[in-house]
Scaffold this motif. Structure first.
Motif: not given
Length: 552
Positions: A317-325, A327-346
């Protein structure tokens, strides 16, 4: 008619004014910092405000030197071009993965493979292979920082080191080599074990930490950016050594277990226990067990409550944002995201992305997890139904070919593709290495894959684990997992003959609860105790375990 002479006078006056101002600035800087205003001050050490280049036109001034020595000293200063180059290199290092500071101590220009280097630690040992043993001091500081937030593991170390419950244990490990893992390894050593270690991921090793471990006497074969051949060579060097034979395995992903099973069957048969912490590695153990080929007991740490509910969920939950920021400096607001898998990691990834305003949908094969996603407010769809609209595609399954070449062909320009599951097989990266596609390295762990029509897909860490390849993970939550691993090793190593057969076991709930209890003092948490009447009514022991063994 213009007065060129007048313009020239104005320009000379302006230049003279700038020269005086620059002298005043230097004097002010000396007064503030207490440094001498002399020619030995390196321009690169001044704050940007003092080295800013005027934007208007100025007249070049010939600098007079008192002697040739002064002139040579001044020539050492970076030129304007040199400063720009220095700025670019610092900017690049700041975008490198989790340990950007390492780039200041590492010789990034040294492309020599560690396998070709001859290195010796301060004790005279050369039984290791790391990027640069001289980084050991820096790595030691990183380990000390991690220890501050891993107090439960340190507490276990202090409680048990007198008894040495792992005396005689020869542990060969294959995990991510980070500051947090180093705390675990040094705990095992303090409890009596001899350890040889290698990395489970070619991008996640912190070179300075590997150096610190090697300097302390732990045999380590790992460095950041290994090739596939290096990866297997390092594993083999850990296992195949004269006068030392492993009797315990600590694995993350199953590669080490698979290598020992295939290449050294006689060693495998004498192993007293295997501890595995990833869904991929656990799946491989169950396959061996089902085929009747697992000849040693194994502990499935991945499905322990303390691993599933904390490491997999809160860490991601914490490290996904860190890794994306990073590497890409992406802003998340309004972005369309698909997460494959809804286990604990998902679940952890979806929670974090949604909180920052991303529009998240989920793919799932399991109706139970799919229903959970729906109840949490996420649409559950097939990847091929939404892939054209997505700004980010994130895999969290532990499976293979979750994102295929067909999906990649249909993605829109600029789509970010990454993996949060352990295995690097979730994204079909091999299908992208074809003549018609161009790979362009943007920065460390970031590649543009360019299609013939100019479309670019942003691939992170070449499809390997995002958070540990491109950022860091919280020390506290890794303390929970590391303590669980240490207890699993102690349990398997000290278990009387017959307690564990040649099969895969879950960690006893009593140990899960003990791990949790060690971490509660960090929050000044106070547990309520059952009365005798309440314990009898619930059919529980007052001291636990409070959950049945099948609880997950």
């Amino acid at each position: 008619m213009t007065d060129s002479g007048g313009d020239a006078k104005v320009e000379v006056k302006q230049a003279s004014k700038e020269f005086k101002e620059s002298e005043n600035v230097a004097e002010k800087y000396s007064a503030i910092t207490g440094t001498k205003n002399d020619v030995n001050m390196n321009v690169g050490e001044l704050p940007a405000a003092f080295t800013a280049v005027p934007t208007h036109k100025s007249v070049k001034k010939q600098i007079q030197f008192a002697n040739q020595e002064e002139k040579q000293e001044f020539s050492k200063f970076p030129t304007k071009t040199g400063r720009r180059s220095l700025s670019r290199s610092i900017s690049q290092s700041s975008t490198d993965s989790y340990s950007s500071a390492a780039s200041y101590t590492d010789s990034s220009d040294d492309e020599t493979s560690p396998r070709e280097k001859s290195q010796v630690n301060s004790k005279g040992s050369s039984d290791f292979c790391v990027k640069n043993i001289k980084q050991a001091e820096f790595g030691r500081r990183e380990i000390e920082i991690a220890e501050q937030d891993m107090s439960a593991l340190i507490s276990l170390r202090k409680r048990a080191q007198g008894e040495k419950p792992l005396a005689g244990a020869k542990v060969v490990g294959c995990t991510h080599i980070t500051a947090q893992t180093a705390v675990l390894i040094e705990t095992l050593v303090a409890l009596g074990a001899q350890c040889r270690w290698t990395a489970c991921n070619i991008y996640s090793t912190q070179n300075e930490v590997a150096a610190a471990l090697a300097e302390s006497g732990v045999t380590v074969f790992a460095w950041k950016g290994e090739s596939e051949d290096d990866f297997w060579w390092c594993i083999d060097r850990c296992v195949n050594t004269e006068g030392w034979q492993a009797n315990m395995i600590l694995d993350d992903g199953g590669d080490l277990t698979h290598w020992v099973y295939k290449k050294y069957p006689s060693v495998f048969k004498k192993v007293r226990g295997i501890v595995e912490e990833s869904v991929t590695g656990v799946h491989r153990l169950y396959q061996l067990s089902k085929a009747g080929k697992l000849c040693v007991p194994a502990m499935n740490v991945n499905d322990s409550v303390t691993k599933q509910k904390f490491d997999n969920l809160y860490c991601c939950r914490e490290s996904i944002l860190d890794g994306l920021k990073r590497t890409t400096d992406v802003m998340f607001g309004g972005k369309q995201v698909v997460v494959c898998g809804y286990g604990e990691v998902g679940k952890g990834c979806c929670s974090a992305l949604k909180a920052l305003g991303a529009i998240v949908c989920v793919t799932e094969i399991d109706p139970i997890c799919a229903l959970q996603a729906c109840m949490d407010g996420f649409r559950v769809l097939k990847l091929n139904e939404v892939v054209r609209q997505m700004d980010m595609v994130i895999t969290c399954t532990g499976n293979k070919n979750v994102v295929t070449r067909e999906h990649l062909d249909r993605m829109k320009n600029g789509c970010i593709v990454c993996n949060m599951g352990h295995s690097n097989t979730e994204i079909d990266v091999a299908s992208l290495r074809t003549p018609e596609l161009t790979w362009e390295r943007v920065r460390s762990q970031v590649d543009h894959v360019i299609w013939p029509d100019g479309k670019r897909v942003i691939l992170l860490a070449e499809g390997r684990l995002l958070n540990l390849s491109c950022s860091t993970v919280p020390s506290f939550v890794l303390s929970i997992t590391a303590t669980t691993q240490a207890l699993a090793l102690i349990e398997l190593y000290n278990a009387p003959e017959g307690r564990y057969k040649q099969d895969v076991y879950l960690l006893p709930k009593k140990m899960d609860e003990y791990v949790a209890s060690l971490h509660l003092p960090n929050f000044d948490a106070h547990l309520t105790e059952l009365s005798d009447e309440q314990a009898k009514y619930m059919g529980l022991n007052k001291n636990g375990p409070f959950k049945p063994n099948y609880y997950r």
